[in-house]
Motif scaffolding. Structure first.
Motif, mmCIF file in Angstrom:
data_model
loop_
_atom_site.group_PDB
_atom_site.id
_atom_site.type_symbol
_atom_site.label_atom_id
_atom_site.label_comp_id
_atom_site.label_asym_id
_atom_site.label_seq_id
_atom_site.Cartn_x
_atom_site.Cartn_y
_atom_site.Cartn_z
ATOM 1 N N ARG A 145 -0.527 3.998 -7.263
ATOM 2 C CA ARG A 145 -1.036 4.973 -6.264
ATOM 3 C C ARG A 145 -0.130 6.175 -6.741
ATOM 4 O O ARG A 145 -0.613 7.550 -6.616
ATOM 5 N N ARG A 180 -8.842 7.451 -4.599
ATOM 6 C CA ARG A 180 -7.732 6.556 -4.168
ATOM 7 C C ARG A 180 -8.184 5.432 -3.137
ATOM 8 O O ARG A 180 -7.471 4.337 -3.197
ATOM 9 N N ASP A 181 -9.106 5.476 -2.679
ATOM 10 C CA ASP A 181 -9.768 4.405 -1.730
ATOM 11 C C ASP A 181 -9.999 3.173 -2.551
ATOM 12 O O ASP A 181 -10.259 2.112 -2.050
ATOM 13 N N TRP A 182 -10.016 3.468 -3.930
ATOM 14 C CA TRP A 182 -10.371 2.358 -4.696
ATOM 15 C C TRP A 182 -9.284 1.265 -4.802
ATOM 16 O O TRP A 182 -9.595 -0.030 -4.727
ATOM 17 N N ARG A 236 0.784 -0.977 0.081
ATOM 18 C CA ARG A 236 -0.081 0.018 -0.198
ATOM 19 C C ARG A 236 0.813 1.279 0.052
ATOM 20 O O ARG A 236 0.593 2.347 -0.601
ATOM 21 N N ALA A 255 -9.882 12.299 -3.756
ATOM 22 C CA ALA A 255 -10.903 11.545 -3.284
ATOM 23 C C ALA A 255 -11.907 11.026 -4.502
ATOM 24 O O ALA A 255 -12.829 10.507 -4.505
ATOM 25 N N THR A 294 -7.586 0.310 -2.286
ATOM 26 C CA THR A 294 -7.873 -0.570 -1.046
ATOM 27 C C THR A 294 -8.498 -1.825 -1.032
ATOM 28 O O THR A 294 -8.071 -2.828 -0.610
#
Length: 361
Positions: A56, A128-130, A50, A71, A132
């Motif tokens: 990322r 960016r939570d995609w 991560r 976001a 995870t």
């Protein structure tokens, strides 16, 4: 930056390096060093992927270039959970275990670029939570990292913990069951394809047979697990639909055990090829690492050590999964001991099946 540079090098070598799979760095870097290497990296060091995920890094640059908030433009639906990761991982294990010409360097380079483009587009839209739960590799590495003996307290302080502590949240996360079953079923199928029964009765180059076999292995694991948890729910008076998702994380030790059993010697031995080829990535006569022309040292792990790791990984993985499930059951409502009987029966069955496939190879 180093991870991004390494990924770019692998893609460049895939297209501009030697055409043969045996002499090209890209297939070895993807299938051996990266795919298998994510396991010890996550379990021993935590969610390191991560931190260094090159997607990322590219996403951050893309957001700056397009003046898009990190976001994203739309919130990621919570109901998706780990389902995208489960789909990506299913596609990858099919590529690794079934697809023809899977070691073709040009195909490897194309698929890496396609995967990166698809996930960057989705992360640009959903944020960016995609990564995870949507990026299959980051989700895979982060899930295994739950068993890392190094953790963080809520205040961020690093602490030592028991390896099963990270599995005790009991949160029902959508798609986590499917992801764990894909990992267990795919490694189980890999073991089945090495048995004398499979080799004597199935054409190893048959894509339909391999696809059906992989789907059957994943489906069998999922059916056994869901059936056991639904029966456990009836015995304890809990919601049969919610229990499988609540206990899904307890499947991760089993997935780890299967992965170690099937890929330990592969990683230690064949992983040397990555270092050998990286010394002269484009086949121009370089000797950057001093390993050009070296051969695999098969003395690093012999048959006895390999067998000990394989058997113990499968058995201990199931024991750890059973302990985690029992511990989690004690934290919930209902008669925990009676409710654990179906799960214990499934664990024994999967242990026997795993050992049978292993010893029949």
């Amino acid at each position: 930056a180093l991870a991004l540079a390494a990924a770019a090098l692998v893609v460049a070598v895939a297209f501009a390096g030697p055409p043969g799979a045996d002499a090209n760095l890209a297939p070895w870097a993807l299938y051996v060093t990266f795919w298998v290497g994510l396991v010890p990296a996550g379990v021993l060091l935590g969610p390191v992927w991560r931190r260094v995920n090159p997607l990322r890094t590219l996403h951050a640059a893309l957001c700056r270039a397009t003046r898009t908030p990190p976001a994203g433009r739309r919130a990621l639906p919570a109901r998706l959970g780990y389902w995208p990761a489960a789909a990506w991982l299913t596609g990858f294990v099919w590529l690794e275990l079934v697809a023809p010409h899977r070691s073709d360097p040009r195909l490897v380079g194309t698929l890496v670029l396609a995967y990166a483009a698809a996930n960057l587009a989705l992360a640009w839209w959903f944020g960016r939570d995609w990564f995870t739960r949507g990026d299959g590799f980051e989700a895979y590495a982060s899930l295994l990292a739950r068993m890392c003996p190094i953790g963080r307290r809520p205040d961020g302080t690093l602490v030592l913990r028991t390896p099963l502590t990270g599995l005790m949240t009991g949160a029902a996360e959508p798609g986590l069951t499917a992801t764990a079953c894909v990992l267990i079923g795919s490694t189980g199928f890999d073991g089945i394809t090495r048995t004398t029964y499979w080799r004597d009765n199935v054409d190893p180059s048959s894509v339909p047979a391999g696809t059906l076999g992989l789907a059957a292995a994943i489906g069998a694991v999922a059916a056994l697990y869901v059936a056991a948890l639904r029966l456990s729910a009836r015995l304890t008076g809990q919601d049969p639909a919610a229990l499988p998702a609540r206990f899904a994380a307890t499947l991760l030790p089993i997935a780890l055990g299967y992965t170690l059993a099937h890929y330990f010697s592969f990683f230690v031995l064949e992983g040397q090829t990555t270092v050998i080829l990286a010394s002269d990535p484009f086949g121009t006569g370089w000797n950057l690492l001093g390993s050009t022309g070296n051969r695999i040292d098969y003395d690093l792990t012999g048959p006895t050590l390999t067998a000990q790791v394989q058997v113990n990984a499968i058995v201990l993985g199931h024991i750890a999964g059973t302990i985690a499930a029992h511990d989690l059951a004690l934290r919930g409502p209902g008669p925990a001991a009676r409710g654990q009987l179906p799960i214990a029966a499934v664990m024994v069955a999967l242990t026997c099946a795993g050992l049978f496939a292993l010893l029949s190879g």
